[in-house]
Design an enzyme around this catalytic site. Sequence first.
Site, PDB file in Angstrom:
ATOM      1  N   ASP A   1      41.937  10.136 -85.753  1.00 26.04           N
ATOM      2  CA  ASP A   1      42.859  11.277 -85.839  1.00 26.04           C
ATOM      3  C   ASP A   1      42.232  12.565 -85.312  1.00 26.04           C
ATOM      4  O   ASP A   1      42.940  13.560 -85.118  1.00 26.04           O
ATOM      5  CB  ASP A   1      43.292  11.510 -87.293  1.00 26.04           C
ATOM      6  CG  ASP A   1      44.166  10.389 -87.825  1.00 26.04           C
ATOM      7  OD1 ASP A   1      44.879   9.778 -87.006  1.00 26.04           O
ATOM      8  OD2 ASP A   1      44.129  10.116 -89.029  1.00 26.04           O
TER       9      ASP A   1
ATOM     10  N   ASP B   1      43.555  11.682 -91.346  1.00 26.10           N
ATOM     11  CA  ASP B   1      42.316  11.524 -92.118  1.00 26.10           C
ATOM     12  C   ASP B   1      41.232  10.707 -91.421  1.00 26.10           C
ATOM     13  O   ASP B   1      40.068  10.770 -91.807  1.00 26.10           O
ATOM     14  CB  ASP B   1      42.630  10.870 -93.464  1.00 26.10           C
ATOM     15  CG  ASP B   1      42.937   9.380 -93.319  1.00 26.10           C
ATOM     16  OD1 ASP B   1      43.674   9.021 -92.372  1.00 26.10           O
ATOM     17  OD2 ASP B   1      42.430   8.588 -94.124  1.00 26.10           O
TER      18      ASP B   1
ATOM     19  N   CYS C   1      32.863  51.244 -87.095  1.00 26.08           N
ATOM     20  CA  CYS C   1      31.462  50.832 -87.331  1.00 26.08           C
ATOM     21  C   CYS C   1      31.253  49.399 -86.854  1.00 26.08           C
ATOM     22  O   CYS C   1      30.243  49.079 -86.229  1.00 26.08           O
ATOM     23  CB  CYS C   1      31.114  50.925 -88.815  1.00 26.08           C
ATOM     24  SG  CYS C   1      31.227  52.553 -89.527  1.00 26.08           S
TER      25      CYS C   1
ATOM     26  N   CYS D   1      33.890  51.863 -91.673  1.00 19.48           N
ATOM     27  CA  CYS D   1      35.227  51.758 -91.069  1.00 19.48           C
ATOM     28  C   CYS D   1      35.208  50.705 -89.962  1.00 19.48           C
ATOM     29  O   CYS D   1      34.161  50.164 -89.623  1.00 19.48           O
ATOM     30  CB  CYS D   1      35.669  53.097 -90.501  1.00 19.48           C
ATOM     31  SG  CYS D   1      34.678  53.652 -89.106  1.00 19.48           S
TER      32      CYS D   1
ATOM     33  N   ASP E   1      50.087  11.274 -89.891  1.00 21.94           N
ATOM     34  CA  ASP E   1      49.560   9.930 -89.690  1.00 21.94           C
ATOM     35  C   ASP E   1      49.973   9.120 -90.917  1.00 21.94           C
ATOM     36  O   ASP E   1      50.090   9.675 -92.016  1.00 21.94           O
ATOM     37  CB  ASP E   1      48.034   9.999 -89.566  1.00 21.94           C
ATOM     38  CG  ASP E   1      47.403   8.623 -89.592  1.00 21.94           C
ATOM     39  OD1 ASP E   1      47.773   7.787 -88.754  1.00 21.94           O
ATOM     40  OD2 ASP E   1      46.550   8.380 -90.471  1.00 21.94           O
TER      41      ASP E   1
END
Length: 694
Positions: free
Chosen positions: A593, A589, A18, A15, A410
Amino acid sequence: MKITKKTFPIVGMHCASCSKLIERGLQKTPGVISSNVNYGSEQATVEIDNNVTEEDLGKAVEQIGYKAVFEKEKPANELKEEIKKVELKKLKLKVIVSSVLSIIILIGSFSGWNPVLLLLLTLPVQFWAGWEFYLATWSGLRNRAASMDTLIALGTSAAFGYSVSSILGITEGVYFDTAAVIITLILLGRFLEARAKAHTGDAIKKLVGLAPKTARIIKNGKEIDISIEKVVVGDKLRVRPGEKIPVDGVVVEGFSSIDESMVTGESIPVDKLVGSSVIGATINKQGSFIYKVTKVGKNTLLSQIIEMVSQAQSSRAPIQRLADLVSSYFVPVVLILAVITFMAWYIAGFPTAAFTNLVAVLIIACPCAMGLATPTAIIVGTGIGAERGVLIKDAQSLETAHKIKTIIFDKTGTLTKGKPVVTDFSDNSILSIAASLEIGSEHSLGEAILERAKELKLKLKKTTNFRSISGKGIEGKVGGKMYFLGKPDKRNSEIENLEKEGKTVVVLVSGIKQIGIIAIADTLKEGVGEVVSSLGKRGIEVWMVTGDNENAARAISKKIGIKNVMAGVLPGQKAEKVKEFQNVAFVGDGVNDAPALASADVGIAMGTGTDVAIESAGITLLNKDIRSVLTAITLSKKTLSVIKQNLFWAFGYNVVLIPVAAMGYLNPMLGAFAMSASSISVVLNSLRLKKIKL
């Protein structure tokens, strides 16, 4: 002091309590800076200094009563699955034996059998099948914590103890059937839950299963098969048609078409020539080729994807904090409510009802469903994303993606292909002369001209007297005539119109006469317009950021349908622009960036981008398809919807049924069934995500 992050599986959790217990135990270990244990994924993530060993972590977990699994001769997750299979077999045996005994005990209870016989039948169920509840309770007490196992152990022990005292003549009433049936139903619930949970991790299992076991190495002119573990960087491997590529590398001989769909989600095979990169576990469709190994083991793209998905599945979404907070107070509050229930009924003169309602409150209140509500949905959601080429690095990104109000793209390499191509030219003869001048050129515009000439299969001539004129262009003699190719000195309406469209124009000049023009531009990626239109319909404001001048930027944005443009933005200024917005996502990319990706509420990196950009982003589009931005947002929305449904059911179940149990309207055995059913329903609801349309 070097701080490292380590993720490893945990076996034996029942659970959410735990996981909290293990978290606390790991946190106390010297050298552990932070710990996070996810009940849904059964994984622990710790930040440790260089003095902490796997043995230290293993001992800390073992002392609490659970097992940590580390990579030995096999991957840790593989070892965990083997251990879990053994545990599941043991659990199945306990369920079968306790079910048979419980049915007999129920029949005996209604038929008025001798209580001593019922006691003998109940003993194996209580102290063999249910022994794990006592072990977990003892572990919790040693660590000053209580869990659902504590509630079950107390509830069933109360029923068993009351019945024994009845045999001894101290009390009246035998409840051996209550104790046996509750333990049986809870064990059955755990068994069914474990079976259902096994399917939440299907994505990881599929990814692990992609890895080939052998490779064909070329040594001393011979080709031999070796195990994948023996491959090292620098080896040359042969891949034949239909075979899986063993590890990452670069093609050095031959060419082929490769199916990368299992890693990137891209269904169309990708052509590979000498110099092309290849990804381990992808499938060679056509030709035979030789490639040089560049990455092995944990450094391959597939291994990194598996690691990132695993970490994402183990991370906590912000919405989970509410469930964690409630769960931390839940068990102590339930114990108090159970005592109040008992006292209220007992004082009212109903001792038997006091006892049964005490047991009912203890059993019905187990917070299993709450602990499973968020992590099971996160595991399934991130797994679906990985299968579609959308790599989600953490649960927070998955939760936040559907909340964004603004998305900034971008331009170069994100909205556009990032590679200049010839879009307009006067005629084939002009292009042929220009390409002849550009033979051997390393300039991107020159490469674009040569590429277009190659596509049209134009015949090129030898160039002599070649000279590069810095900042202006090039000149040379082609077919006995001198030509200049470069920036125009004067602009006519045709050139001006092309430049307004965001294109770079070069002119071909012979003597003093301009004889032709060539326009070059970075073309848009497929699906860009569709993405922008769809985002607008969803009420998301779209921006484009670029270093281009205002006119060129506006020309591109007009084609796409983006009204909001930030032009002339220097690389270092992108992050500052992002910070001006709230609930913002940034899609990029390049290396430049990375700060903007990290500054956004959600950073989305294109899979074609740099390692730095991908590392800075919360979501990476491995399939290189800009339309996957929509997929990520939709997946986020659907996953959060399932989490809210799960939490509503989990909270509602406890809020409604605890008072019902306290008022005496819920039999303890029925409570045990309802508690198990609630956990299973939450897991099954999370698995529904597998069927959603993205």
